[in-house]
Scaffold this motif. Sequence first.
Motif, mmCIF file in Angstrom:
data_model
loop_
_atom_site.group_PDB
_atom_site.id
_atom_site.type_symbol
_atom_site.label_atom_id
_atom_site.label_comp_id
_atom_site.label_asym_id
_atom_site.label_seq_id
_atom_site.Cartn_x
_atom_site.Cartn_y
_atom_site.Cartn_z
ATOM 1 N N LYS A 1 0.300 -1.315 -0.081
ATOM 2 C CA LYS A 1 0.072 -0.153 -0.140
ATOM 3 C C LYS A 1 1.087 1.153 -0.087
ATOM 4 C CE LYS A 1 -4.334 -1.673 0.134
ATOM 5 N NZ LYS A 1 -5.462 -1.450 -0.661
ATOM 6 N N THR A 2 0.592 2.395 -0.640
ATOM 7 C CA THR A 2 1.901 3.647 -0.936
ATOM 8 C C THR A 2 0.573 4.747 -0.674
ATOM 9 O OG1 THR A 2 2.594 4.727 -2.399
ATOM 10 C CG2 THR A 2 0.608 3.530 -2.847
ATOM 11 N N SER A 3 1.730 5.602 -0.096
ATOM 12 C CA SER A 3 0.759 6.648 0.153
ATOM 13 C C SER A 3 0.823 7.519 -1.343
ATOM 14 C CB SER A 3 1.890 7.787 1.603
ATOM 15 O OG SER A 3 3.260 8.030 1.260
ATOM 16 N N PRO B 1 5.963 10.917 -0.982
ATOM 17 C CA PRO B 1 6.687 11.846 0.614
ATOM 18 C C PRO B 1 7.189 12.836 -0.515
ATOM 19 C CG PRO B 1 7.427 9.543 -0.270
ATOM 20 C CD PRO B 1 6.348 9.922 -1.681
ATOM 21 N N ARG C 1 -8.345 5.672 -1.869
ATOM 22 C CA ARG C 1 -8.810 6.908 -1.695
ATOM 23 C C ARG C 1 -8.346 8.191 -3.274
ATOM 24 N NH1 ARG C 1 -3.558 7.826 -1.595
ATOM 25 N NH2 ARG C 1 -2.571 5.892 -2.289
ATOM 26 N N LYS D 1 -7.907 8.048 4.768
ATOM 27 C CA LYS D 1 -6.292 7.361 5.133
ATOM 28 C C LYS D 1 -6.762 5.751 5.805
ATOM 29 C CE LYS D 1 -2.400 8.806 7.039
ATOM 30 N NZ LYS D 1 -1.894 9.168 5.745
ATOM 31 N N ARG E 1 -5.197 2.267 3.608
ATOM 32 C CA ARG E 1 -4.574 1.387 3.946
ATOM 33 C C ARG E 1 -4.680 -0.144 4.601
ATOM 34 N NH1 ARG E 1 -1.559 4.157 8.999
ATOM 35 N NH2 ARG E 1 -0.930 5.654 8.062
ATOM 36 N N ASP F 1 7.825 5.413 0.760
ATOM 37 C CA ASP F 1 6.378 5.406 0.315
ATOM 38 C C ASP F 1 5.165 4.547 1.094
ATOM 39 O OD1 ASP F 1 6.925 4.185 -1.115
ATOM 40 O OD2 ASP F 1 4.990 3.957 -2.534
ATOM 41 N N TRP G 1 2.655 2.240 3.699
ATOM 42 C CA TRP G 1 2.401 2.144 4.418
ATOM 43 C C TRP G 1 2.276 1.275 5.097
ATOM 44 C CZ3 TRP G 1 -2.825 4.799 2.729
ATOM 45 C CH2 TRP G 1 -2.977 6.149 2.350
#
Length: 341
Positions: A43-45, A60, A239, A289, A293, A339, A341
């Motif tokens: 999972k990436t931000s 990030p 997201r 969020k 995630r 990045d 999570w």
Amino acid sequence: MFMSTSEEKEIEIAVVETTEETPVTAAAASACDQQERCAFAKKTSIGGQAVIEGVMMRGPKKTALSVRMQDGTIDTETWENRKFAISKYPFIRGVFNFTVTMVQGYKTLMKSAEKAGFEEEPSEFEKKLEKIFGDKLYKIITVIAAVIAVGLAVVLFMLVPAWIASLTENFIPETFRTVIEGVIKIAVFILYVYLTSLLSDIKRVYQYHGAEHKTIACYEAGEELTPENVAKHKRFHPRCGTSFMLIVLIISILVFSLPFVPWDNLFLRVVIKLALLPVITSLAYEVIKLAGRHDNFFTRIISAPGMWLQRITTNEPDRSQIEVAIASMEEVIPKDDSDKW
């Protein structure tokens, strides 16, 4: 040299055995490939936004804006993200990050229009304004546009729904009036999104929106970022900003049902609702969020309404649009896995 009959049979048996083992080897290789992809899945931000003929991706450390130019080439611009300590604290970070996203989103939208050649020749009036205000003209226009947008939002999503719901005060309790008010707000939002989706220029933006989601999904699946790999993924993502706005509207129904949000004075009701917006935004940010995630029964229920609405706000992209999204994504992927999570 000639072979005996027994030697020929041994060779035939060996050939058959080799042929029969081939499917097993292919299946094993496929299983290994699947395991390898799962090992790299995460999972990436990283998030993004569709713009005029392009995609903006924010990682990030860096943000990238890739735009398909009129000559067919892809122009990519990157810049370092500013770091703020406040953006790390739960609940407080929601309002802050939302504001930063809105400001940056508007700037990249204007920049993409300029790069893609959508800017028209300034009129005489615009030239006079530019002569008077100089470099400050852009900031002034941005502020005026923001004020108008906020004013329209207050009218459409606060005053009008509250006024319509107040007409039922003689036969419906206050709690149910708040639900009616919330349903009207959601209906107005969905209608607005649907009507904008009918515009040809917005349809293309929604295609880039789909390309953005697909590219992030491909990266999260641990697959190589190629147009073929990206194209096979879904264009819906938990997201998404569309999902965020819908969650804001749903949470507002609960918050505005509290006793200190009065119905007997619509002006006071709107003022209190405006004061509570940071609280609602913060709660919605934490919810979105959480949904991005984790993937479980609870988060799927939370994401479901927004995922359904994305059937309107995203369209299937073509190969050229996917290439733009990939170009933007590749620029913001960090080498240190920050990045994740």
